[in-house]
Design a protein around this motif. Structure first.
Motif: not given
Length: 218
Positions: A25-26, A29-33, A35-36
């Motif tokens: 997750y950290l 470099d993909q978007s938060e959406k 990665k989640k």
């Protein structure tokens, strides 16, 4: 004492996987959406794998389960139960990919990152905390794989990255199997035939997904 040992081992596995997911997750470099979504999919499949482990224990000990189910459920899962759970998980992933319910490439990339980090943390605990001398070889293999992974990540395509790491991990395990009496993955002893089968199934799933998406070699 035995119960405390099992809980400790389970706690180390959970902690290791959590660190693996957090690392992905950290560092991704993909978007938060995105990665989640990928993390949630991996967690979902891990839950399914645990269910399959319990199911495999019942299938492999169905006679005992009928007469005394608590004995089967309380007894630790064998390597055979682990093998069967992996097979059932692979079939589920194939089904979901075929029905376009799963982005196989993203799932494998997330799983690969999580698996490498979690395995390193788990084996490091086994080496340092439990004094398991056989963990040293696997820790060394994982350290090399992680170094290569972080070195080439972002420099080659995701498909090639997955194939390189799958091949590297398989080769490392096969070499270890010739140097020491056994190799264990998260506490489960694995045989050479299973490693080769796992490699072929994983590679097959990946190639199947590539063809479904019209893979062009990039």
């Amino acid at each position: 004492m035995a119960v405390a040992s099992k809980l400790t081992s389970l706690g180390i596995i959970v902690f290791s996987v959590a660190l693996g997911l957090l690392s992905y997750y950290l560092m991704n470099d993909q978007s938060e959406k995105q990665k989640k979504k990928h993390v949630e999919e991996v967690i979902s499949q891990l839950v399914n794998f645990v269910i399959f482990i319990w199911l495999a224990k019942i299938i492999l000990n169905v006679g005992v389960f009928i007469t005394d189910p608590l004995v089967v459920l309380a007894y630790p899962a064998s390597s055979n139960a682990f093998y069967l759970a992996v097979l059932l998980s692979a079939l589920l992933l194939f089904y979901k990919a075929k029905r376009k319910q799963l982005d196989m490439r993203s799932f494998m990339e997330t799983s690969l990152h999580t698996f490498l980090v979690a395995s390193f943390v788990y084996e490091f605990f086994q080496l340092v905390w439990n004094g398991d001398e056989y963990a040293f070889g696997y820790v060394s293999v994982l350290a090399v794989l992680l170094a290569v992974y972080f070195l080439i990540h972002g420099r080659i395509g995701r498909d090639r990255l997955i194939i390189v790491m799958l091949t590297g991990w398989t080769a490392g395990i096969l070499i270890l199997s010739t140097l020491q009496p056994f190799v264990a993955v998260f506490g489960y002893m694995v045989e050479v035939w299973f490693i080769l089968l796992f490699y072929m199934i994983s590679l097959g799933l990946h190639i199947f997904y590539q063809r479904k998406r019209g893979y062009n070699g990039n």
